[in-house]
Scaffold this active site. Sequence first.
Site, mmCIF file in Angstrom:
data_model
loop_
_atom_site.group_PDB
_atom_site.id
_atom_site.type_symbol
_atom_site.label_atom_id
_atom_site.label_comp_id
_atom_site.label_asym_id
_atom_site.label_seq_id
_atom_site.Cartn_x
_atom_site.Cartn_y
_atom_site.Cartn_z
ATOM 1 N N TYR A 213 -1.655 -2.250 -11.344
ATOM 2 C CA TYR A 213 -0.447 -3.063 -11.169
ATOM 3 C C TYR A 213 -0.511 -3.724 -9.800
ATOM 4 C CZ TYR A 213 1.074 0.512 -7.937
ATOM 5 O OH TYR A 213 1.122 1.362 -6.851
ATOM 6 N N PHE A 305 3.743 -5.219 -0.898
ATOM 7 C CA PHE A 305 2.516 -5.703 -1.560
ATOM 8 C C PHE A 305 1.709 -4.448 -1.842
ATOM 9 C CE2 PHE A 305 -1.916 -6.505 -1.785
ATOM 10 C CZ PHE A 305 -2.125 -7.820 -2.158
ATOM 11 N N GLU A 306 1.356 -4.249 -3.088
ATOM 12 C CA GLU A 306 0.550 -3.060 -3.402
ATOM 13 C C GLU A 306 -0.195 -3.341 -4.697
ATOM 14 O OE1 GLU A 306 1.837 1.374 -2.752
ATOM 15 O OE2 GLU A 306 2.557 0.796 -4.720
ATOM 16 N N ILE A 307 -1.507 -3.211 -4.652
ATOM 17 C CA ILE A 307 -2.293 -3.264 -5.891
ATOM 18 C C ILE A 307 -2.954 -1.899 -6.003
ATOM 19 C CG2 ILE A 307 -4.088 -4.452 -7.224
ATOM 20 C CD1 ILE A 307 -3.776 -6.884 -5.484
#
Length: 423
Positions: A213, A305-307
């Site tokens: 995600y 913001f995070e993947i």
Amino acid sequence: MAVLTKRYSCLILQGVIFLYVIGSLVYVAHRHFNNPQGWNPSFGHRRPQIRIPYNPSYADQPSSYTIGPYHNPEQMVIQLPAPGNTTQRVKAGFVSLVRNNELIGMLSSMRDMEERFNKKYNYPWLFLNDEPFTDEFIARTSEITNAKTYYALVDSSMWSYPPHINQTLAAEGRKLLESLPYGDSESYRHMCRFQSGFFWRHPMLLELGWEYYWRVEPWVRFYCELDYDPFLYMKENNKQYAFTISFIEHGGTIPTLWSAVKEFVRLSHSKGNRYFSRPASDSLYRFITSPTAEEYNMCHFWTNFEIARVDLWHTQAYQDYFNFLDQLGGFFYERWGDAPVHSIFVALFLHKEQIHFFNDIGYRHAEYERCPDQENLLKRCYCNPAKSIDFADPMSCLNQYMDAQHSLPEEDQLTVSDIMLQT
Ligand code: GDP
Ligand code: MN
């Protein structure tokens, strides 16, 4: 004689005016034919015509770039994948926890994401909210993208006080912290607890079956053209967690978090759960603490913001860690943020190669922004590296991150839990 002089000066004046008019006409015609955009009314100093065509490929994506803090001799060369591979897909998408009244901010973030990246890839969007989304929110967010959009409610099983929380104590805790950012906010605490312990097991996310995600918030900006797929990049390079901004937390919101984490490591160890048994030199623990792990240095990855891999949070290690922290009640009695909670876990648990810094993604959240300063990347960005907090702002932790990625000190041959348990 006087008449003759007058007549001559009149002729000279007429000649001067004639030459001036002809000269001006030649000048204007010259400018006009040399300027394909047509008439430019700015006389005087002639500025060079800088025209940036609105075309994502105006500067081709470079195949690599070099990065490192300037004081660190070990500069890293990062290889970028080939641009535009849209055939190979990852099961992934964007997830946004957002309120109805943040619709315009959400549209703004989506517009950037779609323009810079997603119009080429069409990854779906998932919107979560603790209240039902309005028809307007659904209509406008689905209109702005060609990708699929999903909307889901976060119910009280993931957004309420668990029974073990003493709500009088929680109210007292909010009063004590009221001078800090969101210190007196109840909803902010539910939000942080949800982002720490629940979004990754929300029924809609499980149904979508995503492997990765990308978390997106309202009112953020993405500044750089992205011609490759970061999900695919992460998958192919075995990355589990990625960030763009690292930052120093206000310590007042998490006074007992570090001692709680140490207690968790001790407890797991005594139960035989060796969650943190990799060599410390192979972890990123130096990003968050000193060689002897006495104190938390407040460095964390910004989670706006995070993947990441969804199943990182499904590991037994993380679930035990979250449950332990949740049982202590620090999400409510103090104001534990999902950013330090995620970051501490990631730094202690993962191989450091599994963590990635997306330097080629220019990004802004609230008043802070970052921008790559490599010339070959900057050609594809709409941001100013002079404003970037990366290595310049004392609130940024990128120097600590780079050092932690590079350092291999002798004492780090101990395991992560050895280090966490020694004090
Ligand atoms: P900050 O980034 O720490 O300043 O906090 P934000 O106010 O940006 O909140 C973080 C994220 O959670 C954003 O995406 C917000 O839209 C979302 N958020 C915060 N509080 C709530 C809430 O009460 N309900 C919902 N649905 N979303 C929230
Ligand atoms: Mn925010």
